[in-house]
Design a protein around this motif. Structure first.
Motif, mmCIF file in Angstrom:
data_model
loop_
_atom_site.group_PDB
_atom_site.id
_atom_site.type_symbol
_atom_site.label_atom_id
_atom_site.label_comp_id
_atom_site.label_asym_id
_atom_site.label_seq_id
_atom_site.Cartn_x
_atom_site.Cartn_y
_atom_site.Cartn_z
ATOM 1 N N ARG A 150 -40.059 69.983 -4.656
ATOM 2 C CA ARG A 150 -38.601 69.828 -4.807
ATOM 3 C C ARG A 150 -38.144 68.495 -4.201
ATOM 4 O O ARG A 150 -37.143 68.395 -3.500
ATOM 5 N N ALA A 151 -38.920 67.463 -4.508
ATOM 6 C CA ALA A 151 -38.678 66.142 -3.930
ATOM 7 C C ALA A 151 -37.469 65.471 -4.580
ATOM 8 O O ALA A 151 -37.257 65.567 -5.783
ATOM 9 N N VAL A 152 -36.674 64.770 -3.762
ATOM 10 C CA VAL A 152 -35.531 64.017 -4.273
ATOM 11 C C VAL A 152 -35.292 62.819 -3.367
ATOM 12 O O VAL A 152 -35.407 62.910 -2.142
ATOM 13 N N ALA A 153 -35.009 61.663 -4.004
ATOM 14 C CA ALA A 153 -34.610 60.458 -3.274
ATOM 15 C C ALA A 153 -33.129 60.221 -3.555
ATOM 16 O O ALA A 153 -32.706 60.209 -4.715
ATOM 17 N N ILE A 154 -32.359 60.038 -2.504
ATOM 18 C CA ILE A 154 -30.913 59.845 -2.637
ATOM 19 C C ILE A 154 -30.574 58.436 -2.183
ATOM 20 O O ILE A 154 -30.756 58.092 -1.013
ATOM 21 N N SER A 155 -30.091 57.611 -3.119
ATOM 22 C CA SER A 155 -29.715 56.232 -2.809
ATOM 23 C C SER A 155 -28.210 56.087 -2.969
ATOM 24 O O SER A 155 -27.648 56.477 -3.999
ATOM 25 N N LEU A 156 -27.570 55.516 -1.956
ATOM 26 C CA LEU A 156 -26.125 55.317 -2.023
ATOM 27 C C LEU A 156 -25.828 54.031 -2.773
ATOM 28 O O LEU A 156 -26.182 52.940 -2.342
ATOM 29 N N VAL A 157 -25.198 54.152 -3.937
ATOM 30 C CA VAL A 157 -24.790 53.000 -4.744
ATOM 31 C C VAL A 157 -23.276 52.927 -4.659
ATOM 32 O O VAL A 157 -22.570 53.748 -5.244
ATOM 33 N N GLU A 158 -22.767 51.930 -3.898
ATOM 34 C CA GLU A 158 -21.332 51.834 -3.623
ATOM 35 C C GLU A 158 -20.919 53.155 -2.969
ATOM 36 O O GLU A 158 -21.447 53.520 -1.938
ATOM 37 N N THR A 159 -19.972 53.869 -3.563
ATOM 38 C CA THR A 159 -19.563 55.151 -2.996
ATOM 39 C C THR A 159 -20.131 56.326 -3.787
ATOM 40 O O THR A 159 -19.716 57.465 -3.593
ATOM 41 N N ASP A 160 -21.050 56.050 -4.695
ATOM 42 C CA ASP A 160 -21.619 57.077 -5.568
ATOM 43 C C ASP A 160 -23.123 57.142 -5.354
ATOM 44 O O ASP A 160 -23.829 56.156 -5.529
ATOM 45 N N SER A 161 -23.633 58.310 -4.974
ATOM 46 C CA SER A 161 -25.060 58.444 -4.699
ATOM 47 C C SER A 161 -25.841 58.698 -5.979
ATOM 48 O O SER A 161 -25.382 59.415 -6.871
ATOM 49 N N MET A 162 -27.037 58.116 -6.059
ATOM 50 C CA MET A 162 -27.956 58.395 -7.168
ATOM 51 C C MET A 162 -29.069 59.293 -6.649
ATOM 52 O O MET A 162 -29.679 59.016 -5.619
ATOM 53 N N TYR A 163 -29.333 60.379 -7.372
ATOM 54 C CA TYR A 163 -30.348 61.353 -6.998
ATOM 55 C C TYR A 163 -31.524 61.221 -7.966
ATOM 56 O O TYR A 163 -31.360 61.373 -9.177
ATOM 57 N N ILE A 164 -32.712 60.946 -7.426
ATOM 58 C CA ILE A 164 -33.922 60.807 -8.239
ATOM 59 C C ILE A 164 -34.902 61.902 -7.839
ATOM 60 O O ILE A 164 -35.278 62.034 -6.679
ATOM 61 N N HIS A 165 -35.324 62.681 -8.836
ATOM 62 C CA HIS A 165 -36.247 63.783 -8.578
ATOM 63 C C HIS A 165 -37.521 63.613 -9.406
ATOM 64 O O HIS A 165 -37.485 63.115 -10.539
ATOM 65 N N ASN A 208 -26.680 44.961 -9.069
ATOM 66 C CA ASN A 208 -26.406 43.782 -8.272
ATOM 67 C C ASN A 208 -26.828 44.096 -6.836
ATOM 68 O O ASN A 208 -26.262 44.986 -6.192
ATOM 69 N N VAL A 209 -27.835 43.398 -6.311
ATOM 70 C CA VAL A 209 -28.393 43.741 -4.998
ATOM 71 C C VAL A 209 -27.404 43.472 -3.865
ATOM 72 O O VAL A 209 -27.535 44.047 -2.779
ATOM 73 N N LYS A 210 -26.422 42.600 -4.109
ATOM 74 C CA LYS A 210 -25.445 42.306 -3.064
ATOM 75 C C LYS A 210 -24.335 43.354 -3.024
ATOM 76 O O LYS A 210 -23.978 43.852 -1.966
ATOM 77 N N THR A 211 -23.803 43.680 -4.203
ATOM 78 C CA THR A 211 -22.710 44.657 -4.251
ATOM 79 C C THR A 211 -23.204 46.090 -4.407
ATOM 80 O O THR A 211 -22.452 47.032 -4.189
ATOM 81 N N GLU A 212 -24.495 46.236 -4.789
ATOM 82 C CA GLU A 212 -25.105 47.540 -5.041
ATOM 83 C C GLU A 212 -24.433 48.282 -6.193
ATOM 84 O O GLU A 212 -24.542 49.501 -6.320
ATOM 85 N N LYS A 213 -23.746 47.552 -7.067
ATOM 86 C CA LYS A 213 -23.134 48.147 -8.252
ATOM 87 C C LYS A 213 -24.039 47.924 -9.463
ATOM 88 O O LYS A 213 -24.801 46.964 -9.522
ATOM 89 N N LEU A 214 -23.936 48.829 -10.452
ATOM 90 C CA LEU A 214 -24.691 48.659 -11.685
ATOM 91 C C LEU A 214 -24.195 47.417 -12.426
ATOM 92 O O LEU A 214 -22.984 47.214 -12.568
ATOM 93 N N ASP A 215 -25.134 46.601 -12.883
ATOM 94 C CA ASP A 215 -24.786 45.340 -13.542
ATOM 95 C C ASP A 215 -25.077 45.386 -15.038
ATOM 96 O O ASP A 215 -24.230 45.018 -15.859
ATOM 97 N N SER A 216 -26.268 45.845 -15.423
ATOM 98 C CA SER A 216 -26.630 45.802 -16.838
ATOM 99 C C SER A 216 -27.667 46.867 -17.174
ATOM 100 O O SER A 216 -28.235 47.520 -16.284
ATOM 101 N N LEU A 217 -27.917 47.008 -18.486
ATOM 102 C CA LEU A 217 -28.809 48.022 -19.018
ATOM 103 C C LEU A 217 -29.644 47.411 -20.139
ATOM 104 O O LEU A 217 -29.138 46.627 -20.941
ATOM 105 N N LYS A 218 -30.927 47.790 -20.182
ATOM 106 C CA LYS A 218 -31.788 47.338 -21.280
ATOM 107 C C LYS A 218 -32.592 48.528 -21.797
ATOM 108 O O LYS A 218 -33.178 49.278 -21.015
ATOM 109 N N VAL A 219 -32.619 48.655 -23.136
ATOM 110 C CA VAL A 219 -33.488 49.637 -23.778
ATOM 111 C C VAL A 219 -34.404 48.852 -24.704
ATOM 112 O O VAL A 219 -33.937 48.238 -25.674
ATOM 113 N N ILE A 220 -35.686 48.873 -24.407
ATOM 114 C CA ILE A 220 -36.641 48.034 -25.127
ATOM 115 C C ILE A 220 -37.469 48.889 -26.090
ATOM 116 O O ILE A 220 -38.089 49.872 -25.689
ATOM 117 N N ASN A 221 -37.437 48.448 -27.377
ATOM 118 C CA ASN A 221 -38.185 49.093 -28.466
ATOM 119 C C ASN A 221 -37.618 50.481 -28.805
ATOM 120 O O ASN A 221 -37.513 51.356 -27.946
#
Length: 583
Positions: free
Chosen positions: A291-306, A375-388
């Motif tokens: 039941r592993a999860v990594a919680i990263s705080l991005v600005e004021t919104d946390s991202m949960y990775i399991h 953005n590593v300075k602001t910790e906000k999402l900057d862009s998205l890429k979907v390849i192929n």
């Protein structure tokens, strides 16, 4: 509890007297008496011995030898009071010195006072008053004791020494001081031969590069290895490790945790949770499963990775998260799934591999590989890429079974304030789009092929579409476009897999794990004490040779009364505030 302590003391004394009465009485033998005197006024019926130039006064009783400068012996009571440079030797294992001692030959109970020093093997106990029960080979002090060996000093306000087990039981305000570490504990059992310590109650261990807290634990003071349960925590190289059970090795710089674990990265605002984890300080890595999860705080919104397994590596400012098998993530208005995931804090890139799918608002995105760039300075999402094989699907909100679709080779998206605002799809693009006028009246279904498409998104809905380079399309009335032609090749709607909360990242197996039973929480920490648990009240009074200090006055009064009735004296702890001239 204090009354029980006194009662148990008298029971033990009475039991000892009954045993001696049934068996042959062993008297205290005078080996060397020196000068002999009597003083019937102060010591009626007693003989007073004092040392000479030849040597000290010496007595022997059942394998114990006693030396002193002056002694008062009550032979009819088989009881002696010894003064000045008192020294006791019992076999080859126990040596004790003090300024004063009382010893009862019938009960085999002794009280040593002032500058008491108990030496055994390679450790020495010093205290002001020590009670010694030779029947069970146990000693007790409540006037602060200091135990020393070649490198370590242990102190406690109250404690016991079990000679047959080579074990100290420190009962109050315990401190261990060593050049490599310190230990503070409410209660601690210490074995002098193995140097093993068992801690009970709030306890803290501090080393040069670590701090450990627990309320029950084991610590090998030689190897600096330990096992800790009950509110356990390790502060270790910018990480805080919590868990129901923690294991620690200093030399290998390794720590592990079991059940309800939490590893906090204080530099990167990251939290790892699960039911089993390992931390390798030298490799700057942590491994989490169950039941592993990594919680990263991005600005004021946390991202949960399991994932089934999480691996976090790299120095503090260059952390990398790797998630393997059944990977899912969730943050507000965004979630996703894939087989494995790679997130680099230094570059801000999160890479989703093997059958990735992502939901942003109401849009479903798939492709061979998906990249999220922050953005590593602001910790906000900057862009998205979907390849192929990029594919976007969005359910049409105004029809029953309509889906807006965009597909192409690659997809590039831009975020503003963590919301997806613009998307470009390039190479071999196709579109199926349900069109409405300003009054939300249905116009038709746009089906177009072109080289590139630009989508403008507002509040997670496609607001506008721009076609580039020779678009070829038709807007079909609803009746003119067959149902099977309204879906592009490769279309799969997976809305039932979408996650709407952080709890949705866990499946049924994760939520029904059977956790292992942690040893030491509901049973004894010490395998040698399976039947006795120091948390149990009855175990706190295994030695009852003396009452607690606060009951001393009452104890003396009761003892004098009993002595008058039975014409028999027993070992009496004296009031330290009232010292006779002979002392």
């Amino acid at each position: 509890m204090k009354k029980l302590f006194i009662l148990l003391f008298f029971v033990q004394v009475a039991f000892s007297q009954t045993q001696n009465a049934a068996g042959k009485k062993t008297v205290i033998k005078i080996v060397y008496g020196g000068n002999l005197n009597v003083n019937e006024n102060k010591f009626p019926g007693a003989k007073i011995f004092s040392k000479t130039e030849t040597g000290q006064v010496r007595f022997e009783h059942e394998g114990m030898d006693l030396w002193c400068d002056r002694a008062v012996l009550f032979q009819d009571r088989n009881w002696v009071k010894a003064y000045g440079n008192v020294f006791i030797q019992q076999g080859d294992s126990v040596e004790m010195s003090s300024e004063y001692i009382e010893y009862d030959g019938d009960t085999k109970l002794a009280v040593s006072k002032r500058n008491v020093r108990l030496q055994n093997t390679d450790m020495t106990l010093t205290t002001d008053t020590l009670y010694f029960d030779r029947n069970v080979q146990e000693a007790y002090f409540n006037t602060k004791g200091i135990v020393k060996d070649s490198a370590t000093t242990l102190t406690s306000i109250e404690g016991r020494y079990f000679m047959q087990k080579n074990k100290y039981q420190f009962l109050k305000d315990v401190n261990i001081n060593n050049p490599e570490y310190t230990v503070n504990s409410a209660q601690l059992d210490y074995y002098t031969d193995s140097k093993h310590a068992y801690m009970y109650g709030p306890s803290t261990i501090k080393g040069e590069e670590y701090t450990i807290y627990c309320e029950r634990g084991f610590y090998n003071t030689v190897t600096e290895k330990g096992y800790f349960v009950k509110k356990s925590r390790i502060d270790y190289d910018n990480r805080i490790i919590n868990g129901d059970s923690l294991y620690f090795e200093k030399n290998t710089e390794f720590a592990s945790a079991t059940n309800n674990i939490k590893i906090t990265d204080t530099i990167n605002n990251m939290i790892l949770k699960g039911h089993y984890g390992e931390v390798y300080k030298a490799k700057d890595s942590a491994f989490i499963t169950k039941r592993a999860v990594a919680i990263s705080l991005v600005e004021t919104d946390s991202m949960y990775i399991h994932g089934d397994r999480l691996l976090v590596t790299g120095p503090a400012k260059n952390r990398v998260i790797r998630a393997y098998k059944n990977v899912k993530f969730f943050k507000t208005d965004m979630s996703g799934k894939c087989d494995s995931l790679f997130a680099d804090n230094n570059s801000g890139i999160t890479k989703m591999l093997r059958n990735p799918i992502m939901w942003n608002g109401e849009s479903q995105m798939t492709g061979d590989t998906i990249f999220l760039i922050s953005n590593v300075k602001t910790e906000k999402l900057d862009s998205l890429k979907v390849i192929n094989n990029a594919f976007i699907v969005q359910k049409d909100t105004l029809s029953d079974d309509g889906y807006n679709q965009v597909k192409g080779l690659n997809l590039y998206g831009q975020f503003e304030e963590n919301e997806l605002r613009e998307v470009d799809v390039v190479k071999n693009t196709e579109v199926v789009y349900y069109m409405y006028n300003d009054k939300n009246e249905f116009i038709g279904i746009d089906k177009t092929i072109c080289s590139a498409i630009n989508l403008t998104i507002n509040e997670n809905q496609i607001e506008d579409i721009t076609f580039f380079t020779r678009p070829d399309g038709v807007i079909y009335p609803d009746k003119d476009l067959p149902k099977n032609a309204r879906k592009l090749r490769g279309f799969i709607w997976r809305g039932d897999e979408r996650m709407f909360s952080k709890d949705d990242i866990f499946d049924e197996d994760d939520n029904n794990l059977v956790l292992p039973v942690i040893r030491g929480i509901n049973n004894a920490m010490d395998p040698l004490e399976e039947e006795k648990d120091p948390d149990e009240e009855i175990f706190k009074s295994t030695i009852n040779t003396v009452p607690p200090k606060k009951d001393k006055k009452k104890f003396l009064e009761d003892k004098k009364k009993k002595a008058n009735e039975k014409k028999k004296l027993v070992v009496q702890p004296q009031d330290t505030k009232k010292k006779s001239k002979e002392e």
